[in-house]
Write a protein that holds these residues in place. Structure first.
Motif, PDB file in Angstrom:
ATOM      1  N   MET A  56       0.831  -1.211   0.000  1.00 36.83           N
ATOM      2  CA  MET A  56       0.000   0.000   0.000  1.00 36.83           C
ATOM      3  C   MET A  56       0.865   1.260   0.000  1.00 36.83           C
ATOM      4  SD  MET A  56      -2.895  -1.352  -0.168  1.00 36.83           S
ATOM      5  CE  MET A  56      -3.508  -3.038  -0.001  1.00 36.83           C
ATOM      6  N   THR A  57       0.265   2.357  -0.435  1.00 36.72           N
ATOM      7  CA  THR A  57       1.039   3.593  -0.584  1.00 36.72           C
ATOM      8  C   THR A  57       0.660   4.682   0.408  1.00 36.72           C
ATOM      9  OG1 THR A  57      -0.514   4.356  -2.289  1.00 36.72           O
ATOM     10  CG2 THR A  57       1.455   3.175  -3.031  1.00 36.72           C
ATOM     11  N   THR A  58      -0.525   4.620   1.018  1.00 34.01           N
ATOM     12  CA  THR A  58      -0.935   5.654   1.967  1.00 34.01           C
ATOM     13  C   THR A  58      -0.942   5.080   3.380  1.00 34.01           C
ATOM     14  OG1 THR A  58      -3.311   5.175   1.908  1.00 34.01           O
ATOM     15  CG2 THR A  58      -2.413   6.637   0.181  1.00 34.01           C
ATOM     16  N   PRO A  59      -0.713   5.929   4.403  1.00 28.15           N
ATOM     17  CA  PRO A  59      -0.743   5.432   5.780  1.00 28.15           C
ATOM     18  C   PRO A  59      -2.046   4.729   6.140  1.00 28.15           C
ATOM     19  CG  PRO A  59       0.252   7.619   5.719  1.00 28.15           C
ATOM     20  CD  PRO A  59      -0.289   7.339   4.335  1.00 28.15           C
ATOM     21  N   GLU A  60      -3.181   5.266   5.686  1.00 32.43           N
ATOM     22  CA  GLU A  60      -4.466   4.637   6.014  1.00 32.43           C
ATOM     23  C   GLU A  60      -4.561   3.246   5.419  1.00 32.43           C
ATOM     24  OE1 GLU A  60      -9.294   5.424   5.631  1.00 32.43           O
ATOM     25  OE2 GLU A  60      -7.877   6.800   4.659  1.00 32.43           O
ATOM     26  N   ASP A  61      -4.194   3.115   4.144  1.00 33.73           N
ATOM     27  CA  ASP A  61      -4.268   1.810   3.501  1.00 33.73           C
ATOM     28  C   ASP A  61      -3.268   0.825   4.107  1.00 33.73           C
ATOM     29  OD1 ASP A  61      -6.291   2.633   1.843  1.00 33.73           O
ATOM     30  OD2 ASP A  61      -4.976   3.115   0.152  1.00 33.73           O
ATOM     31  N   GLN A  62      -2.105   1.329   4.509  1.00 32.14           N
ATOM     32  CA  GLN A  62      -1.118   0.464   5.148  1.00 32.14           C
ATOM     33  C   GLN A  62      -1.638  -0.074   6.477  1.00 32.14           C
ATOM     34  OE1 GLN A  62       2.465   2.831   5.355  1.00 32.14           O
ATOM     35  NE2 GLN A  62       3.257   1.966   3.453  1.00 32.14           N
ATOM     36  N   LEU A  63      -2.262   0.812   7.257  1.00 29.32           N
ATOM     37  CA  LEU A  63      -2.796   0.392   8.548  1.00 29.32           C
ATOM     38  C   LEU A  63      -3.898  -0.637   8.358  1.00 29.32           C
ATOM     39  CD1 LEU A  63      -2.655   0.838  11.622  1.00 29.32           C
ATOM     40  CD2 LEU A  63      -4.445   2.575  11.358  1.00 29.32           C
ATOM     41  N   ARG A  64      -4.801  -0.384   7.419  1.00 24.49           N
ATOM     42  CA  ARG A  64      -5.905  -1.315   7.179  1.00 24.49           C
ATOM     43  C   ARG A  64      -5.368  -2.665   6.687  1.00 24.49           C
ATOM     44  NH1 ARG A  64      -9.107   1.789   4.904  1.00 24.49           N
ATOM     45  NH2 ARG A  64     -10.878   1.839   6.353  1.00 24.49           N
ATOM     46  N   ALA A  65      -4.409  -2.643   5.790  1.00 23.16           N
ATOM     47  CA  ALA A  65      -3.840  -3.888   5.282  1.00 23.16           C
ATOM     48  C   ALA A  65      -3.114  -4.643   6.388  1.00 23.16           C
ATOM     49  CB  ALA A  65      -2.887  -3.600   4.123  1.00 23.16           C
ATOM     50  N   GLY A  66      -2.396  -3.917   7.240  1.00 24.13           N
ATOM     51  CA  GLY A  66      -1.705  -4.559   8.349  1.00 24.13           C
ATOM     52  C   GLY A  66      -2.664  -5.218   9.311  1.00 24.13           C
ATOM     53  N   PHE A  67      -3.747  -4.520   9.645  1.00 26.88           N
ATOM     54  CA  PHE A  67      -4.775  -5.113  10.504  1.00 26.88           C
ATOM     55  C   PHE A  67      -5.404  -6.336   9.842  1.00 26.88           C
ATOM     56  CE2 PHE A  67      -5.540  -0.906  12.864  1.00 26.88           C
ATOM     57  CZ  PHE A  67      -4.849  -1.353  13.979  1.00 26.88           C
ATOM     58  N   GLY A  68      -5.622  -6.242   8.528  1.00 30.72           N
ATOM     59  CA  GLY A  68      -6.198  -7.374   7.814  1.00 30.72           C
ATOM     60  C   GLY A  68      -5.331  -8.615   7.930  1.00 30.72           C
ATOM     61  N   ALA A  69      -4.021  -8.442   7.735  1.00 32.33           N
ATOM     62  CA  ALA A  69      -3.098  -9.573   7.850  1.00 32.33           C
ATOM     63  C   ALA A  69      -3.074 -10.105   9.271  1.00 32.33           C
ATOM     64  CB  ALA A  69      -1.696  -9.138   7.429  1.00 32.33           C
ATOM     65  N   GLY A 126       6.432  -0.088  14.128  1.00 30.55           N
ATOM     66  CA  GLY A 126       7.053   1.230  14.142  1.00 30.55           C
ATOM     67  C   GLY A 126       7.803   1.512  12.856  1.00 30.55           C
ATOM     68  N   GLY A 127       8.475   0.498  12.327  1.00 31.25           N
ATOM     69  CA  GLY A 127       9.167   0.676  11.054  1.00 31.25           C
ATOM     70  C   GLY A 127       8.211   0.986   9.918  1.00 31.25           C
ATOM     71  N   LEU A 128       7.047   0.362   9.933  1.00 30.28           N
ATOM     72  CA  LEU A 128       6.041   0.652   8.910  1.00 30.28           C
ATOM     73  C   LEU A 128       5.532   2.083   9.030  1.00 30.28           C
ATOM     74  CD1 LEU A 128       3.968  -2.654   9.042  1.00 30.28           C
ATOM     75  CD2 LEU A 128       5.520  -1.936   7.215  1.00 30.28           C
ATOM     76  N   ILE A 129       5.337   2.535  10.264  1.00 27.92           N
ATOM     77  CA  ILE A 129       4.874   3.907  10.476  1.00 27.92           C
ATOM     78  C   ILE A 129       5.910   4.900   9.967  1.00 27.92           C
ATOM     79  CG2 ILE A 129       4.320   5.642  12.243  1.00 27.92           C
ATOM     80  CD1 ILE A 129       3.087   3.395  13.896  1.00 27.92           C
ATOM     81  N   ARG A 130       7.173   4.668  10.282  1.00 27.38           N
ATOM     82  CA  ARG A 130       8.227   5.585   9.828  1.00 27.38           C
ATOM     83  C   ARG A 130       8.350   5.578   8.320  1.00 27.38           C
ATOM     84  NH1 ARG A 130      10.583   3.299  14.332  1.00 27.38           N
ATOM     85  NH2 ARG A 130      11.903   1.894  13.099  1.00 27.38           N
ATOM     86  N   SER A 131       8.103   4.413   7.718  1.00 24.71           N
ATOM     87  CA  SER A 131       8.143   4.340   6.262  1.00 24.71           C
ATOM     88  C   SER A 131       7.004   5.130   5.634  1.00 24.71           C
ATOM     89  CB  SER A 131       8.067   2.873   5.822  1.00 24.71           C
ATOM     90  OG  SER A 131       8.024   2.767   4.410  1.00 24.71           O
ATOM     91  N   ALA A 132       5.825   5.070   6.269  1.00 25.84           N
ATOM     92  CA  ALA A 132       4.661   5.778   5.739  1.00 25.84           C
ATOM     93  C   ALA A 132       4.726   7.269   6.018  1.00 25.84           C
ATOM     94  CB  ALA A 132       3.385   5.193   6.336  1.00 25.84           C
ATOM     95  N   VAL A 133       5.318   7.633   7.157  1.00 23.38           N
ATOM     96  CA  VAL A 133       5.414   9.050   7.554  1.00 23.38           C
ATOM     97  C   VAL A 133       6.881   9.336   7.879  1.00 23.38           C
ATOM     98  CG1 VAL A 133       4.434  10.855   9.021  1.00 23.38           C
ATOM     99  CG2 VAL A 133       3.125   8.765   8.591  1.00 23.38           C
TER     100      VAL A 133
END
Length: 202
Positions: free
Chosen positions: A83-96, A138-145
């Motif tokens: 995913m490319t946006t923080p929102e989509d990344q969070l949703r995809a992460g929760f999905g997994a 945390g690494g995913l968050i830093r990557s997104a933001v």
């Protein structure tokens, strides 16, 4: 016809096999109820061979936990990384994450849900693995933001990880709720604040 000799497995293959068998034994008997003898019997090997690869039951359990944590971390990173946006990344992460909980079932209870009644060295190591999983987030968050302070990202990640773990424990008691609904509930609970963080640090 002479009986063919049993093929000896490579050490890394045998070790992985024993970990997979042990996970099933812990699921069936719980951490306290499982014994090395049970694992040996399920694997069709002797206790002596088990001790060739592991010092004791604690080490076997920790290897099961480490393997499961690695599987979970890789699933979350892989899903969010597409995913490319923080929102989509969070949703995809929760999905997994919730698919992992759903598909692992009672194994999640034993390894992550507090069903193992572990203490001492095992509990300390389990907490360490839990911390590392949060740092993956945390690494995913830093990557997104990218502009977000690393310490802030870490603290947000641990809040997300803790919320997801408690939500999963609740979900195990309410299996009628779908994984998709759990994802949306987590987004409703957490995304508003994180969205503001992302906007401030865009």
């Amino acid at each position: 016809m002479a009986e063919q000799p049993r093929r000896r497995l490579a050490p890394e293959v045998r070790r992985a096999q024993l970990i997979a068998v042990a996970r099933d034994v812990f699921v069936e008997h719980g951490y306290q109820g499982a014994a090395v003898e049970d694992i040996a019997a399920a694997a069709g090997v002797t206790r002596t061979l088990i001790y060739k690869y592991f010092a004791d039951k604690d080490e076997i359990y920790l290897e099961c936990l480490r393997a499961a944590r690695t599987e979970l971390d890789e699933a979350v990173v892989s899903a969010a990384g597409t995913m490319t946006t923080p929102e989509d990344q969070l949703r995809a992460g929760f999905g997994a994450y919730f698919r992992f909980v759903r598909d692992s079932g009672t194994a999640w209870d034993v390894l992550f849900g507090g069903g193992a009644a572990v203490a001492g060295r095992v509990a300390d190591s389990a907490a360490h693995h839990r911390y590392d999983t949060a740092e993956v987030i945390g690494g995913l968050i830093r990557s997104a933001v990218p502009r977000l302070d690393a310490e802030l990202a870490s603290s947000y990640a641990h809040a997300i990880s803790g919320a997801a773990e408690q939500a999963a424990k609740w979900w195990r008691r309410h299996p009628d709720v779908s994984a998709e609904d759990m994802v949306e509930r987590m987004m409703d609970a957490l995304w508003t604040g994180l969205e503001r963080v992302a906007e401030r640090n865009a």
